[in-house]
Design an enzyme around this catalytic site. Structure first.
Site, PDB file in Angstrom:
ATOM      1  N   GLN A 189      -4.617  -5.150   6.682  1.00  0.00           N
ATOM      2  CA  GLN A 189      -5.599  -6.033   6.036  1.00  0.00           C
ATOM      3  C   GLN A 189      -5.613  -7.428   6.634  1.00  0.00           C
ATOM      4  O   GLN A 189      -6.419  -8.265   6.232  1.00  0.00           O
ATOM      5  CB  GLN A 189      -5.320  -6.145   4.528  1.00  0.00           C
ATOM      6  CG  GLN A 189      -5.527  -4.874   3.746  1.00  0.00           C
ATOM      7  CD  GLN A 189      -6.982  -4.434   3.700  1.00  0.00           C
ATOM      8  OE1 GLN A 189      -7.901  -5.204   3.997  1.00  0.00           O
ATOM      9  NE2 GLN A 189      -7.206  -3.185   3.343  1.00  0.00           N
TER      10      GLN A 189
ATOM     11  N   LYS B  23     -10.460  -0.874  10.277  1.00  0.00           N
ATOM     12  CA  LYS B  23     -10.558  -2.034   9.388  1.00  0.00           C
ATOM     13  C   LYS B  23     -10.930  -3.293  10.161  1.00  0.00           C
ATOM     14  O   LYS B  23     -11.125  -4.351   9.585  1.00  0.00           O
ATOM     15  CB  LYS B  23      -9.239  -2.244   8.651  1.00  0.00           C
ATOM     16  CG  LYS B  23      -8.885  -1.038   7.788  1.00  0.00           C
ATOM     17  CD  LYS B  23      -8.106  -1.386   6.578  1.00  0.00           C
ATOM     18  CE  LYS B  23      -7.443  -0.168   5.988  1.00  0.00           C
ATOM     19  NZ  LYS B  23      -8.068   0.256   4.739  1.00  0.00           N
TER      20      LYS B  23
ATOM     21  N   HIS C  83       0.869  -1.184   0.000  1.00  0.00           N
ATOM     22  CA  HIS C  83       0.000   0.000   0.000  1.00  0.00           C
ATOM     23  C   HIS C  83       0.913   1.244   0.000  1.00  0.00           C
ATOM     24  O   HIS C  83       2.028   1.188   0.521  1.00  0.00           O
ATOM     25  CB  HIS C  83      -0.832  -0.053   1.279  1.00  0.00           C
ATOM     26  CG  HIS C  83      -1.897   0.986   1.413  1.00  0.00           C
ATOM     27  ND1 HIS C  83      -1.633   2.266   1.830  1.00  0.00           N
ATOM     28  CD2 HIS C  83      -3.237   0.924   1.209  1.00  0.00           C
ATOM     29  CE1 HIS C  83      -2.778   2.955   1.875  1.00  0.00           C
ATOM     30  NE2 HIS C  83      -3.756   2.164   1.497  1.00  0.00           N
TER      31      HIS C  83
ATOM     32  N   ASP D 122       2.940  -4.883   8.047  1.00  0.00           N
ATOM     33  CA  ASP D 122       1.721  -4.092   7.912  1.00  0.00           C
ATOM     34  C   ASP D 122       0.531  -5.040   8.051  1.00  0.00           C
ATOM     35  O   ASP D 122       0.255  -5.849   7.158  1.00  0.00           O
ATOM     36  CB  ASP D 122       1.739  -3.399   6.539  1.00  0.00           C
ATOM     37  CG  ASP D 122       0.453  -2.623   6.264  1.00  0.00           C
ATOM     38  OD1 ASP D 122      -0.508  -2.752   7.040  1.00  0.00           O
ATOM     39  OD2 ASP D 122       0.427  -1.900   5.247  1.00  0.00           O
TER      40      ASP D 122
ATOM     41  N   CYS E 119      -4.937   2.822  -3.550  1.00  0.00           N
ATOM     42  CA  CYS E 119      -3.710   3.285  -2.879  1.00  0.00           C
ATOM     43  C   CYS E 119      -2.593   2.259  -3.010  1.00  0.00           C
ATOM     44  O   CYS E 119      -1.813   2.058  -2.076  1.00  0.00           O
ATOM     45  CB  CYS E 119      -3.943   3.600  -1.410  1.00  0.00           C
ATOM     46  SG  CYS E 119      -5.174   4.865  -1.150  1.00  0.00           S
TER      47      CYS E 119
HETATM   48  N1  PMP Z   1      -1.736  -0.762   4.566  1.00  0.00           N
HETATM   49  C1  PMP Z   1      -2.682  -1.509   3.996  1.00  0.00           C
HETATM   50  C2  PMP Z   1      -2.336  -2.883   3.528  1.00  0.00           C
HETATM   51  C3  PMP Z   1      -3.970  -0.989   3.850  1.00  0.00           C
HETATM   52  O1  PMP Z   1      -4.921  -1.728   3.274  1.00  0.00           O
HETATM   53  C4  PMP Z   1      -4.256   0.308   4.324  1.00  0.00           C
HETATM   54  C5  PMP Z   1      -5.642   0.920   4.187  1.00  0.00           C
HETATM   55  N2  PMP Z   1      -6.223   0.784   2.909  1.00  0.00           N
HETATM   56  C6  PMP Z   1      -3.237   1.041   4.923  1.00  0.00           C
HETATM   57  C7  PMP Z   1      -1.996   0.474   5.036  1.00  0.00           C
HETATM   58  C8  PMP Z   1      -3.460   2.410   5.450  1.00  0.00           C
HETATM   59  O2  PMP Z   1      -4.337   2.371   6.525  1.00  0.00           O
HETATM   60  P1  PMP Z   1      -4.963   3.700   7.130  1.00  0.00           P
HETATM   61  O3  PMP Z   1      -5.530   4.462   5.970  1.00  0.00           O
HETATM   62  O4  PMP Z   1      -6.022   3.186   8.043  1.00  0.00           O
HETATM   63  O5  PMP Z   1      -3.887   4.429   7.832  1.00  0.00           O
END
Ligand code: PMP
Length: 405
Positions: A204, A227, A124, A201, A365
């Protein structure tokens, strides 16, 4: 395998009774954010009705209640992740802030010219951009472990790219654009053996798989509350005790200090060292309630049910003329990314919305992985344990209609 009572679970989520464009809401945008069960909503209200105060500083009844609730939330996150100590849990705004904390604190203190930051092609933007920022400042270099055409990490290449210059390997457990599940336990082992620090990370992964930090040898583990059925604006970074000394304070201010003069300041030990200012107390308490809710259902049951949903949906979607699945790794969680010939992803998203079906359409993203697989955007339904086979049937039927098949 025991049966999963999805009907009773759905009753816990008030928003699932919404109507959208004359249809019952079908929430298939769980990878972007999840819906909140009543216990979480009620817990946040109860905090403001009975406990609201700033923490630590004041000596009165409500300060004690708020402090207890906040520290109990920290212990709940610790237990949920299998961390050894609650002091290893620092609250942040979410995954993004957590990775920025590690990059700006640990990264700036420990990276120099020629050092390598090993990422994967699946990341991401939140696990790319903060490392680019710190690489620009320190002269370190980003190295990217490749994936195959299914969006599966080349684990052998990942191993080969680790070397004595690799100071940190930062990788996702589950990729948000494709649903690919990475073998993070063995990746962390390889990276640790090469002498690198490890950031995982978990944004997910925590809603879908059981995570155990006594088994997963990460130095840093990050996730977002929203999430995992908790509130927005709250998340956490696990900072393993062995890296406390090499992870300096990040932001300065109240709460993180033991003593301040104009000449110098003495900081608190973790976690306060990393929590400057008034935190998001109510939402930390709400997050803990969400984790307890998930624990009551059980992550192993959640994972099994969601696996069945994905196994059910995948061949049915793939069978629609014009559909191409994007990301077909062997081991996947929750996410189905696809494109439909002759229809832009946002057009498909809009047509699904007309039937009450919420999906994400775009780059999610995660532009590098989509481009690696040959796309600028996809349609991405993503499931949670409150989704049903009936919802999938209606979704498949609607995509068929859009396809004109
Ligand atoms: N890493 C991953 C794998 C994600 O899916 C996301 C959210 N789409 C993020 C980081 C960023 O998370 P946040 O927007 O809640 O900070």
């Amino acid at each position: 395998r025991d049966t999963f009572d999805v009907g009773s679970v759905r009753g816990d989520f008030p928003i699932l009774s919404e109507q959208v464009n004359g249809h019952p809401l079908i929430w298939f945008d769980n990878a972007a954010t999840t819906q909140k069960p009543r216990p979480v909503i009620e817990r946040i209200s109860a905090f403001y009705e009975h406990e609201n105060s700033n923490i630590h500083r004041a000596a009165h009844e409500l300060a004690a209640r708020a402090t207890d609730a906040y520290e109990d939330a920290r212990s709940t996150v610790q237990r949920f992740l299998g961390a050894a100590r609650s002091e290893e849990i620092t609250f942040t705004r979410g995954t993004t802030e957590a990775i920025n904390l590690v990059a700006q604190s640990w990264g700036r203190a420990n990276l120099g010219p020629g050092d390598e930051i090993l990422l994967t092609n699946l990341e991401h933007h939140a696990n790319i951009v903060p490392w680019q920022m710190v690489a620009d400042r320190t002269g370190a270099r980003i190295v990217v472990a490749p994936v195959d055409n299914r969006g599966q990490l080349d684990e052998q290449r990942f191993g080969e790219l680790l070397n004595s210059r690799t100071k940190i390997a930062a990788f996702t457990q589950v990729a948000n654009a494709t649903g690919t599940v990475n073998p993070v336990v063995s990746m962390a082992q390889m990276a640790r053996r090469a002498g690198a620090r490890v950031l995982v990370d978990g944004a997910q992964s925590v809603p879908h798989l059981a995570v155990d930090l006594s088994e997963l040898d990460a130095d840093f583990f990050v996730f977002s509350g929203h999430k995992i059925f908790g509130p927005t604006g709250i998340g956490a970074v696990f900072i393993r005790e062995r890296v406390w000394d090499e992870t300096p304070a990040w932001q300065g201010g109240g709460n993180m200090i033991a003593d301040v003069t104009f000449e110098r300041s003495i900081y608190q030990p973790p976690p306060n060292k990393y929590e400057a200012g008034t935190g998001n107390i109510a939402d930390a308490v709400g997050l803990a309630e969400a984790l307890r809710y998930v624990e009551r259902i059980g992550l192993h049951r959640i994972a099994a049910y969601e696996h069945d949903l994905l196994e059910y949906a995948t061949p049915r979607l793939a069978a629609i003329p014009g559909v191409t699945l994007v990301g077909t790794a062997e081991h996947k969680a929750s996410v189905l990314s696809f494109v439909l010939a002759g229809h832009e992803p946002h057009e498909v998203g809009t047509a699904l919305n007309e039937k009450g079906i919420a999906v994400r359409a775009g780059h999610h993203c995660a532009q590098p992985i989509l481009r690696r697989l040959g796309y600028e955007a996809t349609v991405r339904p993503s499931f949670a344990f409150y989704n049903t086979y009936d919802e999938i049937d209606f979704f498949i039927e609607t995509v068929r209609q859009i396809a004109g098949a």
